[in-house]
Every structure is written in structure tokens, then in C-alpha cells.
Write an enzyme that holds these catalytic residues in place. Structure first.
Site, short mmCIF file in Angstrom:
data_model
loop_
_atom_site.label_atom_id
_atom_site.label_comp_id
_atom_site.label_asym_id
_atom_site.label_seq_id
_atom_site.Cartn_x
_atom_site.Cartn_y
_atom_site.Cartn_z
N THR A 188 3.27 -0.71 12.65
CA THR A 188 1.98 -0.12 12.30
C THR A 188 1.42 0.61 13.51
O THR A 188 1.92 0.48 14.64
CB THR A 188 1.00 -1.21 11.87
N ASP B 287 -15.72 -2.51 1.05
CA ASP B 287 -15.71 -3.58 2.05
C ASP B 287 -15.40 -4.86 1.29
O ASP B 287 -16.21 -5.32 0.48
CB ASP B 287 -17.08 -3.67 2.73
N TYR C 218 -4.90 -17.92 12.14
CA TYR C 218 -3.97 -16.99 11.49
C TYR C 218 -2.95 -17.76 10.65
O TYR C 218 -2.73 -17.46 9.47
CB TYR C 218 -3.26 -16.15 12.55
N LYS D 199 -2.59 -17.76 6.54
CA LYS D 199 -1.38 -17.21 5.91
C LYS D 199 -0.70 -18.26 5.04
O LYS D 199 -0.16 -17.94 3.97
CB LYS D 199 -0.42 -16.68 6.97
N ILE E 207 0.26 -1.53 7.05
CA ILE E 207 1.14 -1.95 5.95
C ILE E 207 0.60 -1.46 4.61
O ILE E 207 1.37 -1.03 3.75
CB ILE E 207 1.31 -3.48 5.98
N SER F 260 2.92 -13.55 5.80
CA SER F 260 3.84 -13.39 6.93
C SER F 260 4.55 -14.71 7.20
O SER F 260 4.20 -15.76 6.63
CB SER F 260 3.11 -12.93 8.19
#
Length: 333
Positions: free
Chosen positions: A213, A78, A178, A182, A22, A166
Site C-alpha cells: 500500500t 465516516d 490490533y 483482527k 487495500i 490479517s
């Protein structure tokens, strides 16, 4: 110099995690509008890529940016290392008269390449997956945003921070870590908006759909995505990374007043693309939003139907979007 969309110079953006996926698509979408784009990542060259399975490098994306008319600056960073991030923004300041127009917080530690199964119950996963999602993907967004603000204050255009999030911030997706992270990314955009509005800086949380992707295409082709999520995502329901980039470029080109009026809100890629008539590189209109019945019924309910005629019927439903509160528990079963 930094200018608004009516000026003659190049607007200046930083896109984190842009060597593939993305982030790469967003960088290319900005390049089409002649932005100067700083791209960050750990993969400097194809030979030094950090993901041998899918490839991707800053060198390659910079070449693509230039081919599309943009100006590219690669910075090996990084985003786990605050000193490297500080050097990035020091360089942006020194090289652009102290100004910046757009920060896209996209870098994400990911849920692949782990020692544990990302689809296992959270009590079996240990701390690694939490640290991946909360480190580069949440904390990194906070640090980059804080360092970008003094530069964004000097923008003569529409200073904007985009946090790539997302639907996982609203509905259970993949795993606990996750979704929690988010949701926190969405809250970061909302709360930063409160403090940044007096400075004329706006924020938004960006929700792509299922994006084609490099990694996602592998997962779809192998059948792993269907097996782990129960979602049968065919090509017609995939957003391309460049579609996401074109949506970001369009949002960043709105007036400062337009963006401030919506600052801190969620922008769904598919819904913005449809409203603005934005197409992907193949000339295709955006797929339906994940909260549309046009997506939910064939993609989520379809695999549970054994009858092909019923599956075909589900693909013809109208584009009716469920309210966000309905989606909060996940797609209706």
C-alpha cells in the site's frame, strides 16, 4: 440490476475504505470484472484527502474504476457515524432495486497517526489505539454487515460478505489491540456465517500478506518496518493491492454453493492466488504465504543471520506451509 456471473448486467459491490490501500485494490480488481462498485471513504478529492502523506481520494479511485471497465459510485462516509452508514445502504437500495451482491468490510482506523507509539507496550498506549482498531475496523464491520443483509438477500448471484483481516488475528502482530480486534473480525465472519447460511449468504475473512500500500511502501523505504518488526520484506515478498482485489473478485465469482460450503472460513490471499493462478498487474505470481517457509525463513529468520550465503540459501527453501496452529504463537523463532 443484480445478476450472477453469467448474466449480462453488472454485479453490485460496496467496498468500504476504498480511497487508498487495500480497499482501492479490491475496488479495481472488481472493476476489471465490470462490477458496479460503491466506494466509501472520507477523502472526497485529492485536495481533501485525510492523509496528506500518502494521498488517495474517492475521486481518483472512481476514475481508475471507470478506466478498467467498471462503474463507480463514490460515497463520502465516516464509518464512525452510523447515520452516514445507514444513508449509504439506503442509497444502494434505492439505486439498485433493493439488491446487493457483495460487501467488502475494509475500512480500518489504522495504527498510524496516533498520539502514542503503536509498537509500545499496551499499558503505555492508553485507549486511543484500542478505540481506533475496535471502532472503524470491527464495530464498523458489524454495522455495515447488518445493514447489508436485507439487500444481499435479494441477490440473484453469490451474495457474500468479505471481512478484511490479517494473520494478526492468529499471531501476535504490531500490538495487543490490533491482534485482538483482527481475531474478533475473524470470529465475526465465522459467527455471521451460522446465521446467514439459511439465507444463502456466505461470509469469509480475508488474510492478505504484506501489501504494498502507499503507507507500507513508505514504512519499508524508511526502514521503520524492519526496525519495529524484525522482518526484512523485499519487493519479491510484497503483494500488490490489485492482487488482493483480483483474489476477491475471483472468490466472489464462485458459485453460491461453493461459497456456502466454505462460509465463515479464512481465505489467505497468497494461497488462493497460487491455487487459482492469479497474478498481479506486473504478471508476477503471488508471493509465498506468510505461513510458508519460503516467507518465514528469509523474511523473519534472514535478518538474524549475518552471513550472506546463509541468507541466500534461506531464499531457496520449498513452499512448505506451516499448520495454522503452529503459527498461533507467532512465527517460529
Amino acid at each position: 440490476v443484480s445478476v450472477d456471473s453469467a448474466g449480462g448486467g453488472r454485479r453490485i459491490a460496496v467496498v468500504t475504505g476504498a480511497s487508498r490501500g487495500i480497499g482501492r485494490g479490491i475496488a479495481l480488481g472488481l472493476a476489471e470484472q465490470r462490477w458496479k462498485v460503491y466506494v466509501t471513504g472520507r477523502s472526497s478529492t485529492p485536495a481533501a484527502t485525510t492523509d496528506k502523506d500518502v494521498g488517495g481520494s474517492l475521486e481518483a479511485v472512481c476514475q481508475e474504476i471507470r478506466e478498467k471497465g467498471g462503474e463507480a459510485v463514490a460515497k463520502v462516509v465516516d464509518h464512525n457515524d452510523d447515520a452516514q452508514v445507514q444513508r449509504l445502504f439506503n442509497d444502494v437500495r434505492a439505486e439498485n432495486g433493493g439488491t446487493l451482491d457483495l460487501l467488502v468490510n475494509n475500512a480500518f482506523g489504522g495504527i498510524v497517526g496516533l498520539e502514542v507509539d503503536p509498537f509500545a507496550p499496551f499499558w503505555e498506549q492508553g485507549a486511543e489505539i484500542w478505540d481506533r482498531c475496535a471502532g472503524v475496523g470491527l464495530r464498523s464491520h458489524y454495522i455495515a454487515s447488518a445493514l447489508a443483509v436485507p439487500l444481499l438477500k435479494q441477490s440473484q448471484g453469490t451474495p457474500l460478505i468479505v471481512n478484511v483481516s490479517s494473520f494478526g488475528g492468529l499471531s501476535y502482530t504490531f500490538n495487543v489491540a490490533y491482534g485482538v480486534c483482527k481475531a474478533a473480525v475473524d470470529r465475526l465472519a465465522a459467527d455471521c456465517a451460522k446465521e446467514l447460511k439459511p439465507l444463502g449468504i456466505s461470509t469469509l475473512s480475508l488474510w492478505p500478506g504484506v501489501v504494498a500500500t502507499e503507507r507500507m511502501k513508505q514504512e519499508l523505504q524508511s526502514g521503520n518496518f524492519l526496525a519495529n518488526t524484525g522482518m526484512d520484506v523485499t519487493d519479491e515478498y510484497l503483494e500488490t493491492p490489485l492482487l488482493v482485489g483480483r483474489v476477491v473478485a475471483s472468490l466472489a465469482s464462485e458459485s453460491k454453493e461453493e461459497r456456502l460450503a466454505k462460509s465463515g472460513s479464512v481465505e489467505v490471499v497468497a494461497e488462493v492466488a497460487k491455487a487459482k493462478g492469479i497474478c498481479d498487474e506486473l504478471g508476477r505470481a503471488s508471493p509465498p504465504s506468510i505461513r510458508s517457509l519460503q516467507f518465514i525463513l528469509p523474511v523473519v529468520a534472514g535478518p538474524k543471520m549475518g552471513n550472506d550465503a546463509v541468507k541466500d540459501m534461506l531464499r531457496r527453501v520449498p513452499d512448505v506451509r506451516l499448520p495454522f496452529w503452529v503459527m498461533a504463537g507467532g512465527a517460529p523463532s
